[in-house]
Design a protein around this motif. Sequence first.
Motif, short mmCIF file in Angstrom:
data_model
loop_
_atom_site.label_atom_id
_atom_site.label_comp_id
_atom_site.label_asym_id
_atom_site.label_seq_id
_atom_site.Cartn_x
_atom_site.Cartn_y
_atom_site.Cartn_z
N ALA A 72 -39.35 13.04 -21.37
CA ALA A 72 -38.78 12.93 -20.04
C ALA A 72 -39.50 13.92 -19.13
N PRO A 73 -39.30 13.83 -17.82
CA PRO A 73 -39.94 14.78 -16.91
C PRO A 73 -39.56 16.24 -17.18
N THR A 74 -38.50 16.48 -17.95
CA THR A 74 -38.09 17.85 -18.26
C THR A 74 -38.94 18.49 -19.34
N ARG A 75 -39.93 17.77 -19.88
CA ARG A 75 -40.84 18.35 -20.88
C ARG A 75 -41.49 19.61 -20.31
N ARG A 76 -41.92 20.49 -21.20
CA ARG A 76 -42.58 21.72 -20.76
C ARG A 76 -43.90 21.87 -21.51
N PRO A 77 -45.00 21.40 -20.91
CA PRO A 77 -46.31 21.55 -21.56
C PRO A 77 -46.57 23.02 -21.90
N GLY A 78 -47.16 23.23 -23.06
CA GLY A 78 -47.41 24.59 -23.53
C GLY A 78 -46.37 25.06 -24.53
N THR A 79 -45.22 24.37 -24.57
CA THR A 79 -44.20 24.66 -25.58
C THR A 79 -44.16 23.50 -26.57
N VAL A 80 -43.49 23.72 -27.71
CA VAL A 80 -43.30 22.63 -28.67
C VAL A 80 -41.90 22.05 -28.57
N GLY A 81 -41.17 22.47 -27.52
CA GLY A 81 -39.89 21.84 -27.25
C GLY A 81 -38.69 22.53 -27.87
N VAL A 82 -37.69 21.72 -28.15
CA VAL A 82 -36.40 22.20 -28.67
C VAL A 82 -36.11 21.51 -30.00
N PRO A 83 -35.12 22.00 -30.76
CA PRO A 83 -34.86 21.42 -32.09
C PRO A 83 -34.48 19.94 -32.03
N PHE A 84 -34.93 19.21 -33.03
CA PHE A 84 -34.55 17.80 -33.21
C PHE A 84 -33.06 17.71 -33.52
N PRO A 85 -32.48 16.53 -33.41
CA PRO A 85 -31.07 16.37 -33.77
C PRO A 85 -30.81 16.84 -35.20
N SER A 86 -29.65 17.47 -35.41
CA SER A 86 -29.22 17.95 -36.73
C SER A 86 -30.15 19.01 -37.31
N THR A 87 -30.93 19.67 -36.45
CA THR A 87 -31.86 20.70 -36.90
C THR A 87 -31.48 22.04 -36.29
N ASP A 88 -31.35 23.06 -37.12
CA ASP A 88 -31.05 24.41 -36.67
C ASP A 88 -32.30 25.27 -36.77
N VAL A 89 -32.44 26.25 -35.88
CA VAL A 89 -33.58 27.16 -35.94
C VAL A 89 -33.09 28.59 -35.77
N ARG A 90 -33.85 29.52 -36.34
CA ARG A 90 -33.65 30.95 -36.15
C ARG A 90 -35.02 31.59 -35.97
N ILE A 91 -35.05 32.72 -35.26
CA ILE A 91 -36.28 33.50 -35.12
C ILE A 91 -35.99 34.88 -35.69
N VAL A 92 -36.74 35.26 -36.73
CA VAL A 92 -36.41 36.44 -37.50
C VAL A 92 -37.60 37.38 -37.63
N ASP A 93 -37.30 38.58 -38.12
CA ASP A 93 -38.33 39.57 -38.43
C ASP A 93 -39.11 39.06 -39.64
N PRO A 94 -40.44 38.88 -39.53
CA PRO A 94 -41.21 38.37 -40.67
C PRO A 94 -41.11 39.24 -41.92
N GLU A 95 -40.91 40.55 -41.73
CA GLU A 95 -40.81 41.46 -42.88
C GLU A 95 -39.41 41.47 -43.47
N GLU A 96 -38.41 41.17 -42.64
CA GLU A 96 -37.02 41.09 -43.09
C GLU A 96 -36.40 39.82 -42.55
N PRO A 97 -36.64 38.69 -43.23
CA PRO A 97 -36.20 37.40 -42.69
C PRO A 97 -34.68 37.24 -42.55
N GLY A 98 -33.92 38.18 -43.08
CA GLY A 98 -32.48 38.12 -42.90
C GLY A 98 -32.04 38.72 -41.57
N ARG A 99 -32.97 39.32 -40.83
CA ARG A 99 -32.64 39.97 -39.57
C ARG A 99 -33.20 39.18 -38.40
N ASP A 100 -32.31 38.72 -37.51
CA ASP A 100 -32.73 37.93 -36.35
C ASP A 100 -33.38 38.82 -35.30
N ARG A 101 -34.36 38.23 -34.61
CA ARG A 101 -35.01 38.92 -33.51
C ARG A 101 -34.18 38.74 -32.23
#
Length: 371
Positions: free
Chosen positions: A183-212
């Motif tokens: 749709a026109p709301t796309r944002r070139p340069g990004t990969v978008g938002v999560p697909f349906p039924s998909t969850d995401v987290r962004i974490v510390d690569p050294e401690e993946p249990g800790r969210d950034r």
Amino acid sequence: DLVAAAEPLPPAHPGPESGDVALLQYTGGTTGVPKGAVLTHRNLRANAAQGRAWVPGLRDGAETVYAVLPLFHAYGLTLCLTFAVGIGATLVLFPRFDADQVLDAARRRPPTFLPAVPPVYARLATAARERGVDLTSIRYAISGAMALPPATVDLWDQVTGGLLVEGYGMTETSPITLGNPVAPTRRPGTVGVPFPSTDVRIVDPEEPGRDRAPGEAGELLVRGPQVFAGYWNRPEETAKVLLPGGWLRTGDIVTMDADGFVTVVDRIKELIITGGFNVYPSEVEEALRRIPGVREAAAVGLPTADGEEVVAAVVLDAAVGGTPEAIRTACRTHLAGYKVPRRVVVVEDLPRSQIGKILRREVRDQLLADG
């Protein structure tokens, strides 16, 4: 005739909710020894359904999907096969991507949906403009596997009038997990938002249990019905990437903005550390591609006595030209000093995977071999 002669399926045949293995999709060739990712019937069916839900205005039984991607690759397997069959599309198969062959086919059977990689869109749009072939039948185009340059998006929009959006995935997720809105709301340069039924987290690569913190770069974790069952006969490798709670470590460093749009910074394994500073190859490559005369680029880290140095391999446009020193000078306009390649090597072509993705590891190996 085929359907009439077919025998009924046995009662115990695998179904969409089955955890039975559908196939082993091999991955890891760009970073090490290939591993068999176990994809189940549920994984594949779920990702095809997610793709169907993602694209508004699809007409079941009336779309024409062009398969320029190999079906043995996770990307082609889903978008060119299970997704296409799932919506009852006409599937036009090509042995490999050839712009002239695709344009010839487009005159006979106009495509409406084209999944591909960025170089395919750039070459096809340029060839269509030169030959005067109408590609306005392509309403949807989804790009993956590598960063999509904004210039390619602009060119594609001008030639087709359709929507070219970027998504994100990996073999271990069947493969798609995020996408830009079609749709026109796309944002070139990004990969978008999560697909349906998909969850995401962004974490510390050294401690993946800790969210950034919001807006801070970190490793992307994903969870959803498309996440694979593990690596075939490799329990130790599986344990490294599948965390408690069903979270998969992607190995990619990303950021997320306030609206939930994700931008890929780079892969953890391809990070260059020079003088104690982190340099992401994709940032260097983006700067290089902005320089007139540079058609393609790959940035890698080569070992030195003190760590690594940034080295770039570039393919030049013959009509424009350029010298390595001029390219390095131009880079300083866009990059901090420590990110500017210490060396620029001009090559005729860059090694690619079977879907056209530039293989940095092979670039690195060749530069090391050449000294």
